[in-house]
Write an enzyme that holds these catalytic residues in place. Structure first.
Site, PDB file in Angstrom:
ATOM      1  N   HIS A  63      22.991   0.882  -7.926  1.00 59.19           N
ATOM      2  CA  HIS A  63      23.438  -0.498  -8.133  1.00 59.19           C
ATOM      3  C   HIS A  63      24.930  -0.556  -7.846  1.00 59.19           C
ATOM      4  O   HIS A  63      25.548   0.446  -7.499  1.00 59.19           O
ATOM      5  CB  HIS A  63      23.115  -0.988  -9.544  1.00 59.19           C
ATOM      6  CG  HIS A  63      23.816  -0.245 -10.635  1.00 59.19           C
ATOM      7  ND1 HIS A  63      23.561   1.077 -10.928  1.00 59.19           N
ATOM      8  CD2 HIS A  63      24.789  -0.633 -11.519  1.00 59.19           C
ATOM      9  CE1 HIS A  63      24.322   1.468 -11.940  1.00 59.19           C
ATOM     10  NE2 HIS A  63      25.084   0.449 -12.302  1.00 59.19           N
ATOM     11  N   HIS A  65      27.701  -1.362  -9.745  1.00 55.04           N
ATOM     12  CA  HIS A  65      28.771  -1.207 -10.726  1.00 55.04           C
ATOM     13  C   HIS A  65      29.729  -0.093 -10.321  1.00 55.04           C
ATOM     14  O   HIS A  65      29.324   0.933  -9.768  1.00 55.04           O
ATOM     15  CB  HIS A  65      28.198  -0.945 -12.115  1.00 55.04           C
ATOM     16  CG  HIS A  65      27.694  -2.199 -12.783  1.00 55.04           C
ATOM     17  ND1 HIS A  65      26.739  -2.184 -13.781  1.00 55.04           N
ATOM     18  CD2 HIS A  65      28.034  -3.505 -12.599  1.00 55.04           C
ATOM     19  CE1 HIS A  65      26.502  -3.440 -14.178  1.00 55.04           C
ATOM     20  NE2 HIS A  65      27.276  -4.243 -13.471  1.00 55.04           N
ATOM     21  N   ASP A  67      31.415   2.323 -11.706  1.00 53.13           N
ATOM     22  CA  ASP A  67      31.320   3.725 -12.101  1.00 53.13           C
ATOM     23  C   ASP A  67      30.265   4.480 -11.294  1.00 53.13           C
ATOM     24  O   ASP A  67      30.152   5.700 -11.416  1.00 53.13           O
ATOM     25  CB  ASP A  67      31.045   3.858 -13.606  1.00 53.13           C
ATOM     26  CG  ASP A  67      29.820   3.081 -14.074  1.00 53.13           C
ATOM     27  OD1 ASP A  67      29.631   1.940 -13.628  1.00 53.13           O
ATOM     28  OD2 ASP A  67      29.063   3.609 -14.909  1.00 53.13           O
ATOM     29  N   HIS A  68      29.519   3.769 -10.456  1.00 52.37           N
ATOM     30  CA  HIS A  68      28.499   4.402  -9.623  1.00 52.37           C
ATOM     31  C   HIS A  68      28.830   4.379  -8.136  1.00 52.37           C
ATOM     32  O   HIS A  68      28.126   5.019  -7.352  1.00 52.37           O
ATOM     33  CB  HIS A  68      27.147   3.728  -9.851  1.00 52.37           C
ATOM     34  CG  HIS A  68      26.594   3.934 -11.224  1.00 52.37           C
ATOM     35  ND1 HIS A  68      25.581   4.825 -11.503  1.00 52.37           N
ATOM     36  CD2 HIS A  68      26.938   3.373 -12.413  1.00 52.37           C
ATOM     37  CE1 HIS A  68      25.312   4.798 -12.799  1.00 52.37           C
ATOM     38  NE2 HIS A  68      26.127   3.922 -13.369  1.00 52.37           N
ATOM     39  N   HIS A 147      18.341  -4.076 -14.856  1.00 54.66           N
ATOM     40  CA  HIS A 147      19.723  -3.896 -15.307  1.00 54.66           C
ATOM     41  C   HIS A 147      20.421  -5.253 -15.260  1.00 54.66           C
ATOM     42  O   HIS A 147      19.788  -6.285 -15.000  1.00 54.66           O
ATOM     43  CB  HIS A 147      20.413  -2.860 -14.414  1.00 54.66           C
ATOM     44  CG  HIS A 147      21.727  -2.375 -14.924  1.00 54.66           C
ATOM     45  ND1 HIS A 147      21.957  -2.057 -16.251  1.00 54.66           N
ATOM     46  CD2 HIS A 147      22.913  -2.146 -14.276  1.00 54.66           C
ATOM     47  CE1 HIS A 147      23.205  -1.660 -16.394  1.00 54.66           C
ATOM     48  NE2 HIS A 147      23.805  -1.703 -15.220  1.00 54.66           N
ATOM     49  N   ASP A 214      20.976   3.321 -14.494  1.00 58.52           N
ATOM     50  CA  ASP A 214      21.153   2.202 -15.420  1.00 58.52           C
ATOM     51  C   ASP A 214      19.969   1.238 -15.423  1.00 58.52           C
ATOM     52  O   ASP A 214      19.669   0.593 -14.414  1.00 58.52           O
ATOM     53  CB  ASP A 214      22.420   1.432 -15.049  1.00 58.52           C
ATOM     54  CG  ASP A 214      23.674   2.283 -15.199  1.00 58.52           C
ATOM     55  OD1 ASP A 214      23.542   3.510 -15.207  1.00 58.52           O
ATOM     56  OD2 ASP A 214      24.764   1.702 -15.289  1.00 58.52           O
ATOM     57  N   HIS A 272      24.731  10.304 -17.881  1.00 58.39           N
ATOM     58  CA  HIS A 272      25.291   8.958 -18.091  1.00 58.39           C
ATOM     59  C   HIS A 272      25.498   8.661 -19.585  1.00 58.39           C
ATOM     60  O   HIS A 272      24.973   7.700 -20.129  1.00 58.39           O
ATOM     61  CB  HIS A 272      24.378   7.910 -17.461  1.00 58.39           C
ATOM     62  CG  HIS A 272      25.065   6.592 -17.198  1.00 58.39           C
ATOM     63  ND1 HIS A 272      25.070   5.571 -18.115  1.00 58.39           N
ATOM     64  CD2 HIS A 272      25.742   6.143 -16.119  1.00 58.39           C
ATOM     65  CE1 HIS A 272      25.734   4.535 -17.617  1.00 58.39           C
ATOM     66  NE2 HIS A 272      26.155   4.864 -16.392  1.00 58.39           N
TER      67      HIS A 272
END
Length: 309
Positions: A63, A65, A67-68, A147, A214, A272
């Site tokens: 996805h 976001h 942090d990914h 998510h 996530d 995570h």
């Protein structure tokens, strides 16, 4: 070095810690590599883990976001610095396309080294040539998750095959190049008559590795984890924060254990973690109350895919 293993680059959730980098994992599969979610700092983590840019054959984003994904430009830039000129397939949920376009254009060389492959529905991922995208012979599948933004899980699925039985081959006088011919064609004519593949072999179920990052608890997570030999799954929160996990679209460690049990996954690797947990011991204990074979991943570790059943 195992032919099939998980290389852990980062195990943090939104906030990194002194010992946990942002998300990042490499699935090595028979000489090729799938990099999932290159979070910020992934390029350096690859260096520390001994994973060169040339070992990454496909990149998949679960996805959009930060942090990914924020490490993606650095990974692509490093491939250019290393002289790699073959574009790498870049897989992501279709709604993330505008962000991905910005990421691959964030440095001078990155855009030329990525081939976007957006995922719009569950099933095998299509590569640049229109055929199912493969990593070391295993087909990459995507499954939609639940998510806060469009997200998907990934499965590496090895096709079922056959295991040749030496004693039966010897009894039927099949040896050398004839073994390969029989495997390819299904039948072989010998001086003693016809030999069928099923007469001298046994079914060999393909192996599966799955990555569920996530997501809230959902049917998609169960489908993604179904029958996995190795399941990498987020364990962002402990039991006490289950309501918070649902609000932010995450799983607890216990839910990760339950997911592995209900989906029939063999080995569960947790990742995570929220920065509120200095130690993963409590998360591991809660997951193990639901599933027997669980490990809590730490940055720069390697975990082998279990041998065939």
């Amino acid at each position: 070095m195992p032919a099939r293993e998980l290389v852990v680059l980062g195990t943090s959730s939104a906030v990194p810690t002194r010992t946990r980098n942002h998300s990042g994992h490499v699935l090595r599969w028979d000489g090729e590599g799938l990099l999932v979610d290159p979070g910020e700092g992934t390029q350096r983590q690859m260096l520390l883990a001994g994973v060169p840019g040339s070992a990454v054959d496909v990149i998949a984003l679960t996805h959009e976001h930060g942090d990914h994904v924020l490490g993606l430009p650095g990974v692509l830039q490093r491939r250019a610095v290393d002289g790699l000129t073959t574009p790498v397939p870049l897989v992501f949920p279709a709604p993330a396309a505008p962000l991905v376009e910005h990421l691959v254009g964030a440095s001078a060389h990155a855009g030329a080294l990525a081939v976007p492959c957006s995922v719009a529905a569950d099933g095998p991922v299509t590569g640049p040539d229109g055929a199912p995208l493969r990593v070391g012979g295993a087909v990459l599948h995507a499954v939609a998750l639940d998510h806060r933004v469009p997200a998907c899980a990934y499965r590496l699925v090895e096709p079922d095959g056959r295991r040749m039985l030496p004693e039966r081959l010897a009894a039927r006088g099949v040896a050398g190049p004839d073994v390969g011919r029989l495997l390819a064609e299904g039948t072989l004519r010998t001086v003693d008559g016809e030999v069928r593949l099923e007469d001298v072999s046994a079914p060999r179920p393909g192996q599966v590795a799955a990555v569920v990052e996530d997501t809230r608890w959902c049917d998609g997570a169960l489908r993604a984890a179904e029958g996995a030999d190795l399941l990498l799954c987020e364990a962002t929160f402990a039991d006490a924060e289950e309501a918070l996990a649902g609000t932010y679209g995450h799983l607890t460690a216990r839910q990760a254990g339950r997911l592995a049990r209900e989906a029939g996954a063999r080995r569960l690797v947790l990742t995570h973690y929220s920065s509120r947990y200095p130690s993963t011991d409590g998360l591991l204990a809660q997951a193990r109350e639901e599933h027997d074979d669980v490990v809590a991943a730490a940055d720069l570790e390697r975990h082998a895919v279990p041998p065939r059943r």
